[in-house]
Design an enzyme around this catalytic site. Sequence first.
Site, PDB file in Angstrom:
ATOM      1  N   HIS A 139      -9.887   1.056   1.381  1.00  0.00           N
ATOM      2  CA  HIS A 139      -9.589  -0.049   2.295  1.00  0.00           C
ATOM      3  C   HIS A 139     -10.569  -0.079   3.469  1.00  0.00           C
ATOM      4  CE1 HIS A 139      -7.233  -3.013   4.467  1.00  0.00           C
ATOM      5  NE2 HIS A 139      -6.362  -3.066   3.462  1.00  0.00           N
TER       6      HIS A 139
ATOM      7  N   HIS B 205       0.824  -1.220   0.000  1.00  0.00           N
ATOM      8  CA  HIS B 205       0.000   0.000   0.000  1.00  0.00           C
ATOM      9  C   HIS B 205       0.854   1.264   0.000  1.00  0.00           C
ATOM     10  CE1 HIS B 205      -3.388  -2.548   0.240  1.00  0.00           C
ATOM     11  NE2 HIS B 205      -3.397  -2.733   1.546  1.00  0.00           N
TER      12      HIS B 205
ATOM     13  N   GLU C 209     -11.226  -5.004  -1.710  1.00  0.00           N
ATOM     14  CA  GLU C 209     -10.420  -3.983  -2.367  1.00  0.00           C
ATOM     15  C   GLU C 209     -10.364  -4.232  -3.876  1.00  0.00           C
ATOM     16  OE1 GLU C 209      -6.580  -3.917  -0.089  1.00  0.00           O
ATOM     17  OE2 GLU C 209      -7.737  -5.351   1.114  1.00  0.00           O
TER      18      GLU C 209
END
Length: 369
Positions: free
Chosen positions: A194, A119, A333
Amino acid sequence: MTLSTLSSAATLTSQPYGTTKNGQKVDLYTMTNKHGVSVSFISYGGVITQILTPDAKGKKDNIVLGFDNLHGYEVTDTEAGFHFGALIGRYANRIGGGKFTLDGKTYQLEKNNGPNTLHSAGLGYDKRVWQVTPLSQQGETVKASLKLTSPDGDQGFPGQLQVEVIYSLSDNNEFQIEYKAMTDQPTVVSLTNHSYFNLAGAKNSPYGVLDHILQVNANQILTTDANSLPTGEIASVKDTPFDFNQPKAISRDIRHNNTQLGYGFGYDQTWVLNPSKNKLNLAAKVIDPKSKRTLEVSTTEPSIQVYTANHLPGNIVGSEGVLYRQADAIALETQQYPDSPNQPKFPSTRLNPGDTYHSVTVFKFGVNP
Protein backbone atom coordinates in the site's frame (compact mmCIF):
# COMPACT_ATOMS: atom_id res chain seq x y z
CA MET A 1 26.01 -3.53 9.07
CA THR A 2 25.79 0.18 8.51
CA LEU A 3 24.72 2.19 5.51
CA SER A 4 27.47 2.25 2.96
CA THR A 5 28.42 4.50 0.07
CA LEU A 6 27.25 3.82 -3.46
CA SER A 7 29.23 1.15 -5.26
CA SER A 8 29.36 -0.07 -8.84
CA ALA A 9 26.89 -2.84 -7.98
CA ALA A 10 23.55 -2.96 -6.23
CA THR A 11 23.84 -3.20 -2.45
CA LEU A 12 21.66 -4.01 0.56
CA THR A 13 22.49 -2.42 3.90
CA SER A 14 20.78 -2.12 7.28
CA GLN A 15 20.70 -0.09 10.48
CA PRO A 16 18.57 0.05 13.65
CA TYR A 17 15.30 1.98 13.29
CA GLY A 18 13.83 1.85 16.79
CA THR A 19 11.82 -0.28 19.19
CA THR A 20 8.09 -0.88 19.19
CA LYS A 21 5.90 -0.11 22.20
CA ASN A 22 6.05 -3.78 23.20
CA GLY A 23 9.84 -3.92 22.97
CA GLN A 24 10.44 -5.44 19.54
CA LYS A 25 13.48 -4.14 17.68
CA VAL A 26 12.91 -2.76 14.20
CA ASP A 27 15.57 -2.38 11.51
CA LEU A 28 15.78 -0.23 8.41
CA TYR A 29 17.03 -1.81 5.16
CA THR A 30 18.15 0.09 2.07
CA MET A 31 18.62 -1.39 -1.38
CA THR A 32 20.61 0.80 -3.77
CA ASN A 33 21.42 0.02 -7.40
CA LYS A 34 24.30 1.22 -9.56
CA HIS A 35 22.22 4.14 -10.85
CA GLY A 36 21.62 5.45 -7.35
CA VAL A 37 17.97 4.42 -7.24
CA SER A 38 17.20 3.20 -3.72
CA VAL A 39 14.33 1.54 -1.87
CA SER A 40 14.23 1.63 1.93
CA PHE A 41 11.95 -0.50 4.09
CA ILE A 42 11.57 -1.47 7.73
CA SER A 43 10.88 -4.81 9.38
CA TYR A 44 7.77 -3.30 10.98
CA GLY A 45 4.95 -3.98 8.53
CA GLY A 46 7.42 -4.40 5.68
CA VAL A 47 6.80 -0.68 5.27
CA ILE A 48 8.50 0.99 2.31
CA THR A 49 9.66 4.22 3.93
CA GLN A 50 11.47 5.84 1.01
CA ILE A 51 12.13 5.40 -2.71
CA LEU A 52 14.75 7.72 -4.16
CA THR A 53 14.75 8.17 -7.93
CA PRO A 54 16.24 10.86 -10.18
CA ASP A 55 14.22 13.24 -12.31
CA ALA A 56 15.10 14.17 -15.91
CA LYS A 57 17.85 16.50 -14.63
CA GLY A 58 19.31 13.84 -12.33
CA LYS A 59 17.93 15.36 -9.11
CA LYS A 60 16.88 12.64 -6.65
CA ASP A 61 13.73 12.87 -4.58
CA ASN A 62 11.73 10.53 -2.40
CA ILE A 63 8.57 9.53 -4.32
CA VAL A 64 6.57 7.79 -1.57
CA LEU A 65 4.69 9.26 1.38
CA GLY A 66 5.64 8.16 4.87
CA PHE A 67 7.05 9.22 8.22
CA ASP A 68 10.46 10.10 9.66
CA ASN A 69 10.38 7.56 12.48
CA LEU A 70 8.80 4.39 13.84
CA HIS A 71 6.32 6.36 15.95
CA GLY A 72 4.77 7.68 12.74
CA TYR A 73 4.01 4.21 11.46
CA GLU A 74 3.20 2.52 14.77
CA VAL A 75 1.09 5.26 16.35
CA THR A 76 0.16 8.03 13.90
CA ASP A 77 -0.68 5.70 11.00
CA THR A 78 -2.44 3.22 13.28
CA GLU A 79 -4.73 5.98 14.50
CA ALA A 80 -5.26 7.32 10.97
CA GLY A 81 -5.54 3.91 9.30
CA PHE A 82 -3.93 4.73 5.95
CA HIS A 83 -1.32 1.92 5.80
CA PHE A 84 1.52 4.07 4.43
CA GLY A 85 3.90 1.87 2.42
CA ALA A 86 2.87 -1.33 4.21
CA LEU A 87 2.24 -4.96 3.39
CA ILE A 88 -1.47 -5.77 3.58
CA GLY A 89 -2.90 -9.13 4.66
CA ARG A 90 -4.45 -11.57 5.21
CA TYR A 91 -6.92 -10.06 2.75
CA ALA A 92 -6.42 -6.78 0.91
CA ASN A 93 -9.30 -4.40 0.27
CA ARG A 94 -12.90 -4.99 1.39
CA ILE A 95 -14.87 -8.01 2.56
CA GLY A 96 -18.59 -7.33 2.65
CA GLY A 97 -20.42 -7.43 5.96
CA GLY A 98 -17.18 -8.30 7.71
CA LYS A 99 -17.74 -12.01 7.12
CA PHE A 100 -17.51 -14.84 4.60
CA THR A 101 -18.44 -18.50 4.38
CA LEU A 102 -15.97 -21.25 3.51
CA ASP A 103 -16.95 -24.94 3.33
CA GLY A 104 -20.21 -24.18 5.08
CA LYS A 105 -18.68 -22.32 8.02
CA THR A 106 -19.07 -18.55 8.45
CA TYR A 107 -16.09 -16.56 9.66
CA GLN A 108 -16.67 -13.22 11.37
CA LEU A 109 -14.09 -10.47 10.90
CA GLU A 110 -13.66 -7.07 12.51
CA LYS A 111 -15.64 -4.32 10.79
CA ASN A 112 -13.56 -1.18 10.32
CA ASN A 113 -15.03 0.41 7.18
CA GLY A 114 -18.69 1.00 7.81
CA PRO A 115 -20.38 -2.41 7.57
CA ASN A 116 -17.30 -3.97 5.94
CA THR A 117 -13.78 -5.16 6.69
CA LEU A 118 -11.01 -3.19 4.97
CA HIS A 119 -7.43 -4.50 4.66
CA SER A 120 -8.21 -7.11 7.36
CA ALA A 121 -8.91 -4.38 9.95
CA GLY A 122 -7.13 -3.95 13.33
CA LEU A 123 -3.88 -5.80 13.78
CA GLY A 124 -3.09 -6.43 10.13
CA TYR A 125 0.21 -7.59 8.67
CA ASP A 126 1.16 -3.91 8.41
CA LYS A 127 1.32 -3.81 12.23
CA ARG A 128 3.60 -6.83 12.74
CA VAL A 129 7.38 -7.10 12.91
CA TRP A 130 8.54 -9.35 10.08
CA GLN A 131 11.63 -11.54 10.14
CA VAL A 132 13.99 -10.10 7.52
CA THR A 133 16.81 -12.12 5.97
CA PRO A 134 19.10 -10.71 3.25
CA LEU A 135 19.20 -13.12 0.30
CA SER A 136 21.60 -11.16 -1.85
CA GLN A 137 23.52 -8.17 -0.56
CA GLN A 138 25.47 -7.25 -3.68
CA GLY A 139 25.24 -7.85 -7.41
CA GLU A 140 23.04 -6.79 -10.31
CA THR A 141 19.99 -7.55 -8.14
CA VAL A 142 19.75 -7.44 -4.34
CA LYS A 143 17.06 -9.31 -2.42
CA ALA A 144 15.64 -9.62 1.06
CA SER A 145 13.14 -12.10 2.45
CA LEU A 146 10.42 -11.00 4.90
CA LYS A 147 8.65 -13.81 6.78
CA LEU A 148 5.61 -13.88 9.03
CA THR A 149 3.53 -16.60 10.68
CA SER A 150 -0.15 -15.78 10.88
CA PRO A 151 -1.81 -18.23 13.33
CA ASP A 152 -5.12 -19.99 12.86
CA GLY A 153 -7.91 -17.56 13.74
CA ASP A 154 -5.69 -14.52 13.19
CA GLN A 155 -7.96 -11.56 12.28
CA GLY A 156 -10.80 -14.10 12.16
CA PHE A 157 -9.38 -16.09 9.22
CA PRO A 158 -8.99 -19.88 9.34
CA GLY A 159 -5.67 -21.70 9.01
CA GLN A 160 -2.12 -21.00 10.06
CA LEU A 161 -0.55 -19.07 7.20
CA GLN A 162 3.19 -19.05 6.52
CA VAL A 163 3.92 -15.90 4.54
CA GLU A 164 7.09 -14.88 2.71
CA VAL A 165 7.53 -11.66 0.79
CA ILE A 166 10.70 -11.06 -1.23
CA TYR A 167 11.76 -7.49 -2.00
CA SER A 168 14.35 -7.07 -4.76
CA LEU A 169 15.91 -4.16 -6.62
CA SER A 170 17.77 -4.58 -9.90
CA ASP A 171 20.17 -2.45 -11.88
CA ASN A 172 17.33 -2.16 -14.42
CA ASN A 173 15.55 0.11 -11.94
CA GLU A 174 12.95 -2.56 -11.22
CA PHE A 175 11.65 -3.04 -7.69
CA GLN A 176 9.95 -6.41 -7.43
CA ILE A 177 7.64 -7.70 -4.71
CA GLU A 178 7.08 -11.46 -4.70
CA TYR A 179 4.44 -12.89 -2.38
CA LYS A 180 4.24 -16.51 -1.23
CA ALA A 181 1.97 -18.18 1.32
CA MET A 182 1.06 -21.68 2.50
CA THR A 183 -1.72 -22.78 4.85
CA ASP A 184 -2.50 -25.83 7.00
CA GLN A 185 -6.26 -25.61 6.34
CA PRO A 186 -8.47 -23.98 3.68
CA THR A 187 -8.48 -20.19 3.86
CA VAL A 188 -8.68 -17.10 1.65
CA VAL A 189 -5.69 -14.91 0.81
CA SER A 190 -5.00 -11.69 -1.08
CA LEU A 191 -1.79 -9.75 -0.36
CA THR A 192 -0.63 -6.37 -1.61
CA ASN A 193 1.55 -3.36 -0.84
CA HIS A 194 0.00 0.00 0.00
CA SER A 195 2.61 2.57 -1.03
CA TYR A 196 1.47 6.10 -1.80
CA PHE A 197 3.36 7.50 -4.79
CA ASN A 198 3.96 11.10 -5.81
CA LEU A 199 6.43 11.21 -8.69
CA ALA A 200 6.91 14.95 -8.21
CA GLY A 201 8.42 14.08 -4.84
CA ALA A 202 6.88 13.40 -1.45
CA LYS A 203 7.64 16.98 -0.39
CA ASN A 204 4.86 17.64 -2.85
CA SER A 205 3.66 20.22 -5.31
CA PRO A 206 0.57 22.44 -5.12
CA TYR A 207 -1.23 19.93 -7.34
CA GLY A 208 -0.47 16.72 -5.47
CA VAL A 209 -0.81 14.05 -8.17
CA LEU A 210 -3.73 15.62 -10.01
CA ASP A 211 -1.46 16.67 -12.88
CA HIS A 212 0.12 13.20 -13.14
CA ILE A 213 -0.62 11.36 -16.37
CA LEU A 214 -2.15 7.92 -15.78
CA GLN A 215 -2.67 4.96 -18.08
CA VAL A 216 -4.44 1.78 -16.92
CA ASN A 217 -4.51 -1.39 -19.02
CA ALA A 218 -8.15 -2.20 -18.37
CA ASN A 219 -11.43 -2.12 -20.26
CA GLN A 220 -13.54 -2.85 -17.18
CA ILE A 221 -13.98 -1.93 -13.53
CA LEU A 222 -15.82 -3.50 -10.63
CA THR A 223 -18.85 -1.38 -9.79
CA THR A 224 -19.33 -0.56 -6.11
CA ASP A 225 -22.04 0.48 -3.71
CA ALA A 226 -22.00 3.58 -1.51
CA ASN A 227 -19.50 1.87 0.85
CA SER A 228 -17.08 1.14 -2.03
CA LEU A 229 -17.87 -2.58 -1.86
CA PRO A 230 -18.14 -4.43 -5.20
CA THR A 231 -21.73 -5.19 -6.18
CA GLY A 232 -20.66 -8.17 -8.31
CA GLU A 233 -21.22 -6.26 -11.55
CA ILE A 234 -18.31 -5.74 -13.96
CA ALA A 235 -18.78 -2.65 -16.11
CA SER A 236 -17.13 -1.24 -19.21
CA VAL A 237 -15.00 1.89 -18.80
CA LYS A 238 -15.95 3.14 -22.27
CA ASP A 239 -17.32 6.69 -22.22
CA THR A 240 -16.76 6.96 -18.46
CA PRO A 241 -14.21 8.81 -16.28
CA PHE A 242 -12.59 5.40 -15.63
CA ASP A 243 -11.26 4.97 -19.17
CA PHE A 244 -7.49 5.32 -18.89
CA ASN A 245 -6.60 3.12 -21.85
CA GLN A 246 -5.13 6.26 -23.37
CA PRO A 247 -2.92 8.33 -21.04
CA LYS A 248 -4.68 11.30 -19.45
CA ALA A 249 -4.23 13.62 -16.51
CA ILE A 250 -5.85 12.38 -13.31
CA SER A 251 -7.43 15.82 -12.94
CA ARG A 252 -9.27 15.61 -16.26
CA ASP A 253 -12.27 13.59 -15.07
CA ILE A 254 -11.84 13.28 -11.29
CA ARG A 255 -14.54 15.93 -10.67
CA HIS A 256 -16.90 14.37 -13.21
CA ASN A 257 -20.51 13.98 -12.07
CA ASN A 258 -20.33 10.21 -11.73
CA THR A 259 -21.96 8.13 -8.99
CA GLN A 260 -18.96 5.84 -8.59
CA LEU A 261 -16.57 8.78 -8.27
CA GLY A 262 -18.91 10.30 -5.72
CA TYR A 263 -18.85 7.17 -3.58
CA GLY A 264 -15.05 7.22 -3.46
CA PHE A 265 -14.60 11.01 -3.28
CA GLY A 266 -12.38 10.53 -6.33
CA TYR A 267 -10.72 7.48 -7.87
CA ASP A 268 -10.90 4.45 -5.60
CA GLN A 269 -11.86 1.63 -7.94
CA THR A 270 -10.75 -1.84 -8.92
CA TRP A 271 -9.76 -2.05 -12.59
CA VAL A 272 -10.02 -5.51 -14.16
CA LEU A 273 -6.79 -5.88 -16.12
CA ASN A 274 -6.97 -6.83 -19.78
CA PRO A 275 -5.79 -10.40 -20.41
CA SER A 276 -2.15 -10.90 -21.35
CA LYS A 277 -0.14 -13.81 -22.72
CA ASN A 278 2.82 -12.61 -20.68
CA LYS A 279 3.37 -13.88 -17.15
CA LEU A 280 3.73 -10.26 -16.02
CA ASN A 281 0.93 -8.05 -17.29
CA LEU A 282 1.46 -4.30 -17.64
CA ALA A 283 -1.17 -2.88 -15.30
CA ALA A 284 -0.53 0.86 -15.17
CA LYS A 285 1.87 3.63 -16.07
CA VAL A 286 2.22 7.01 -14.36
CA ILE A 287 4.12 10.06 -15.60
CA ASP A 288 4.83 13.31 -13.77
CA PRO A 289 4.98 15.98 -16.50
CA LYS A 290 7.22 18.30 -14.45
CA SER A 291 9.97 15.99 -13.19
CA LYS A 292 9.37 13.59 -16.11
CA ARG A 293 9.64 10.65 -13.71
CA THR A 294 7.79 7.54 -14.82
CA LEU A 295 6.47 4.49 -13.00
CA GLU A 296 5.34 1.28 -14.70
CA VAL A 297 3.49 -1.38 -12.72
CA SER A 298 3.39 -4.97 -13.98
CA THR A 299 1.78 -7.87 -12.15
CA THR A 300 0.54 -11.44 -12.18
CA GLU A 301 -2.60 -10.32 -10.34
CA PRO A 302 -5.96 -9.95 -12.14
CA SER A 303 -6.73 -6.41 -10.95
CA ILE A 304 -5.37 -3.15 -9.63
CA GLN A 305 -6.92 -0.75 -7.14
CA VAL A 306 -6.14 2.83 -8.10
CA TYR A 307 -6.69 5.18 -5.17
CA THR A 308 -6.00 8.90 -5.30
CA ALA A 309 -5.68 9.33 -1.53
CA ASN A 310 -9.13 10.90 -1.36
CA HIS A 311 -9.52 10.41 2.38
CA LEU A 312 -6.26 11.91 3.61
CA PRO A 313 -7.64 14.44 6.12
CA GLY A 314 -5.02 17.15 5.86
CA ASN A 315 -3.87 16.87 9.48
CA ILE A 316 -1.30 14.07 9.14
CA VAL A 317 2.27 15.36 9.37
CA GLY A 318 4.58 13.08 7.41
CA SER A 319 8.26 12.97 6.49
CA GLU A 320 10.15 16.25 6.73
CA GLY A 321 7.11 17.96 8.24
CA VAL A 322 4.96 17.72 5.11
CA LEU A 323 1.20 17.88 5.66
CA TYR A 324 -0.58 15.13 3.72
CA ARG A 325 -3.81 16.16 2.02
CA GLN A 326 -6.43 14.78 -0.33
CA ALA A 327 -5.01 13.74 -3.75
CA ASP A 328 -1.40 14.20 -2.60
CA ALA A 329 -0.55 10.68 -3.80
CA ILE A 330 -1.71 7.69 -5.79
CA ALA A 331 -1.79 4.12 -4.52
CA LEU A 332 -1.48 1.32 -7.09
CA GLU A 333 -2.53 -1.87 -5.29
CA THR A 334 -2.23 -5.00 -7.41
CA GLN A 335 -4.49 -7.68 -5.96
CA GLN A 336 -7.25 -10.22 -6.24
CA TYR A 337 -10.77 -8.86 -6.56
CA PRO A 338 -12.17 -7.35 -3.34
CA ASP A 339 -14.91 -9.38 -1.63
CA SER A 340 -14.15 -12.46 -3.74
CA PRO A 341 -15.02 -14.82 -0.84
CA ASN A 342 -18.60 -13.51 -1.07
CA GLN A 343 -18.78 -13.20 -4.86
CA PRO A 344 -18.97 -16.63 -6.58
CA LYS A 345 -18.55 -15.06 -10.04
CA PHE A 346 -15.20 -13.51 -9.09
CA PRO A 347 -11.91 -15.44 -9.34
CA SER A 348 -11.46 -17.65 -6.28
CA THR A 349 -9.06 -16.56 -3.56
CA ARG A 350 -9.22 -19.91 -1.77
CA LEU A 351 -5.91 -21.44 -0.69
CA ASN A 352 -5.79 -25.13 0.21
CA PRO A 353 -3.15 -27.05 2.17
CA GLY A 354 -0.43 -28.28 -0.16
CA ASP A 355 -0.88 -25.35 -2.56
CA THR A 356 1.20 -22.17 -2.64
CA TYR A 357 -0.20 -18.69 -3.03
CA HIS A 358 2.17 -16.91 -5.42
CA SER A 359 2.01 -13.38 -6.78
CA VAL A 360 4.55 -10.99 -8.33
CA THR A 361 4.40 -7.23 -8.89
CA VAL A 362 7.15 -5.11 -10.44
CA PHE A 363 7.52 -1.35 -10.13
CA LYS A 364 9.83 0.03 -12.82
CA PHE A 365 11.22 3.54 -12.36
CA GLY A 366 12.37 5.76 -15.21
CA VAL A 367 12.31 9.20 -16.79
CA ASN A 368 10.92 10.49 -20.05
CA PRO A 369 13.31 12.34 -22.36
